[in-house]
Design an enzyme around this catalytic site. Structure first.
Site, short mmCIF file in Angstrom:
data_model
loop_
_atom_site.label_atom_id
_atom_site.label_comp_id
_atom_site.label_asym_id
_atom_site.label_seq_id
_atom_site.Cartn_x
_atom_site.Cartn_y
_atom_site.Cartn_z
N ARG A 118 12.18 -13.72 -85.18
CA ARG A 118 12.20 -14.82 -86.16
C ARG A 118 12.84 -16.01 -85.44
O ARG A 118 14.01 -15.94 -85.06
CB ARG A 118 13.01 -14.43 -87.39
CG ARG A 118 13.33 -15.59 -88.30
CD ARG A 118 13.86 -15.15 -89.65
NE ARG A 118 12.81 -14.55 -90.44
CZ ARG A 118 12.88 -14.35 -91.76
NH1 ARG A 118 13.96 -14.69 -92.42
NH2 ARG A 118 11.88 -13.82 -92.42
N HIS A 145 4.18 -17.24 -91.05
CA HIS A 145 4.90 -16.01 -91.44
C HIS A 145 3.84 -14.94 -91.67
O HIS A 145 3.58 -14.51 -92.80
CB HIS A 145 5.71 -16.27 -92.71
CG HIS A 145 6.78 -15.26 -92.98
ND1 HIS A 145 6.99 -14.16 -92.19
CD2 HIS A 145 7.70 -15.18 -93.99
CE1 HIS A 145 8.00 -13.46 -92.68
NE2 HIS A 145 8.44 -14.05 -93.77
N GLN A 148 4.43 -11.69 -93.71
CA GLN A 148 4.50 -11.94 -95.15
C GLN A 148 3.10 -11.91 -95.77
O GLN A 148 2.88 -11.31 -96.82
CB GLN A 148 5.16 -13.30 -95.39
CG GLN A 148 5.27 -13.68 -96.84
CD GLN A 148 6.26 -12.81 -97.60
OE1 GLN A 148 7.40 -12.69 -97.19
NE2 GLN A 148 5.83 -12.22 -98.69
N ASP A 234 6.85 -21.10 -103.00
CA ASP A 234 7.93 -20.82 -102.04
C ASP A 234 8.97 -21.93 -102.19
O ASP A 234 8.70 -22.95 -102.86
CB ASP A 234 7.34 -20.78 -100.62
CG ASP A 234 8.35 -20.42 -99.53
OD1 ASP A 234 9.45 -19.92 -99.87
OD2 ASP A 234 8.05 -20.64 -98.35
N CYS A 274 7.44 -15.40 -101.85
CA CYS A 274 7.85 -14.58 -100.70
C CYS A 274 9.31 -14.20 -100.80
O CYS A 274 9.73 -13.22 -100.19
CB CYS A 274 7.56 -15.32 -99.41
SG CYS A 274 8.38 -16.92 -99.29
N ARG A 302 6.33 -5.47 -98.00
CA ARG A 302 6.70 -5.88 -96.64
C ARG A 302 6.89 -4.63 -95.78
O ARG A 302 6.54 -4.60 -94.60
CB ARG A 302 8.00 -6.71 -96.65
CG ARG A 302 7.92 -8.05 -97.39
CD ARG A 302 6.99 -9.02 -96.70
NE ARG A 302 7.35 -9.18 -95.30
CZ ARG A 302 8.31 -10.01 -94.85
NH1 ARG A 302 8.96 -10.78 -95.69
NH2 ARG A 302 8.57 -10.11 -93.56
N1 CP Z 1 10.30 -13.30 -97.37
C1 CP Z 1 11.14 -13.16 -96.35
O1 CP Z 1 10.77 -13.24 -95.18
O2 CP Z 1 12.43 -12.92 -96.70
P1 CP Z 1 13.69 -12.92 -95.71
O3 CP Z 1 13.87 -14.33 -95.23
O4 CP Z 1 14.85 -12.45 -96.54
O5 CP Z 1 13.40 -12.01 -94.56
N1 NVA Z 2 9.40 -21.03 -96.08
C1 NVA Z 2 10.63 -20.26 -96.08
C2 NVA Z 2 10.32 -18.80 -96.12
C3 NVA Z 2 11.49 -17.87 -96.09
C4 NVA Z 2 11.10 -16.43 -96.06
C5 NVA Z 2 11.45 -20.62 -94.85
O1 NVA Z 2 10.87 -20.77 -93.78
O2 NVA Z 2 12.66 -20.76 -94.99
#
Ligand code: CP
Ligand code: NVA
Length: 321
Positions: A118, A145, A148, A234, A274, A302
């Protein structure tokens, strides 16, 4: 679908070496992951694992940003399949500061059978993939993502079956939007996206999605949601964009998913998010906690989709001969 059937479908349809973007999939490999994930969910609930690593297998889990769902589902999923995850924060490895990304990748490739990361910048994933020598999986970047989106579509299929649907995205044209839009189009569904002006999805991502299917872009949330089977939102301020919070709060205010907006969707429409959600901002309590909300199933999925993806991606590259 058995593990052998899923593996066969994956291997005979130009499987990717890495999973950085939905564009690494095609309709058949996407179908293989989703079908295996559905089967794995049923099996896991009966205490059976359809796939287990036979050799000692470890994955590096690099997290430059916080996470609840992605981290826990990865660690639990790897454990269920007999593999181990080594969790590394930016504090630990300081990618690009303490050590060059390419050097970190070369080191990790000597110890682990896959790297799941990430990151703030999507380009870092390409660098990891170039130098690691093992499969790299995107656990969220500024651009996409893709893990997701697999869980999103697994969830939609659980509620709606396998028929052509109209799905609406309301809010920021962000990383989650990109992956959802791409996978929706790849799987043959109709997509409608409503964002404030200036927050549309990336034009190149839009172009790719439109090459695969129908994507309608608007600045009117009611128009996007009208007659939709799925309504997805989101946060208005993604990780890394915190300095824009004040202006975004003003610009996104008309894009809240609330009961009034939901009345424009089909009566049996489901709501996705998400997570994490900012209750009272992009979504109200009444919708998130209401009868149309599918977000807890979405969060559970997930786990199953990532297990299916990891099993197919890593087995097919001889990590588990
Ligand atoms: N949806 C998602 O990726 O959640 P987290 O940021 O908690 O991993
Ligand atoms: N769009 C959000 C998703 C978190 C899972 C972010 O990038 O923070």
């Amino acid at each position: 679908m058995t593990w052998e059937q899923a593996l066969q479908a994956w291997q005979t349809n130009q499987p990717p070496r890495h999973y950085l973007s939905i564009t690494d999939l095609n309709p058949k490999t996407a179908r293989a992951v989703l079908d295996l994930a559905h089967a794995m969910k049923r099996a896991t609930r009966q205490g059976i694992e359809l796939f287990r690593f036979e050799r000692p297998t470890a994955f590096a889990l690099i997290f430059e940003k916080p996470s609840l769902r992605t981290r826990v589902t990865l660690e639990v999923g790897l454990y269920q399949m007999g593999a181990h995850g080594v969790y590394l924060t930016q504090n630990d490895i300081q990618m690009g500061k303490r050590e060059a990304v390419m050097d970190i990748a070369r080191n990790l490739g000597r110890w682990v059978q896959g790297v799941i990361a990430r990151v703030f910048y999507h380009s870092v994933l390409h660098e990891l993939a170039q130098f690691a020598g093992v499969p790299v999986i995107n656990a969220l970047s500024d651009h996409e993502h893709p893990c997701q989106a697999l869980a999103d579509w697994m969830t939609i299929e659980e509620y709606k079956g396998n028929r052509p649907l109209t799905v609406a995205w309301v809010g920021d044209g962000n990383n989650v939007c990109h992956s959802f839009m791409l996978l929706s189009a790849l799987l043959g569904h109709s997509v409608r996206i409503a964002t404030p002006e200036g927050y549309e999805p990336d034009p190149q991502v839009l172009q790719q999605a439109r090459a695969w299917g129908s994507v309608y872009l608007t600045h009117d949330p009611e128009e996007a949601v009208a007659g939709a089977d799925v309504v997805y939102t989101d946060v208005w301020v993604s990780m890394g964009y915190e300095t824009e919070r004040e202006i975004r709060m003003r610009q996104f205010a008309p894009f809240q998913v609330n009961e009034a907006l939901m009345r424009h969707a089909l009566p049996d429409a489901i709501v996705l998010h998400c997570l994490p959600a900012r209750r009272g901002e992009e979504i109200t309590d009444a919708v998130l906690d209401g009868p149309q909300s599918a977000v807890w199933d979405q969060a559970e999925n997930r786990l199953h989709t990532q297990k299916a993806l990891i099993a197919l991606l890593c087995h097919s590259q001889g990590q588990n001969p």
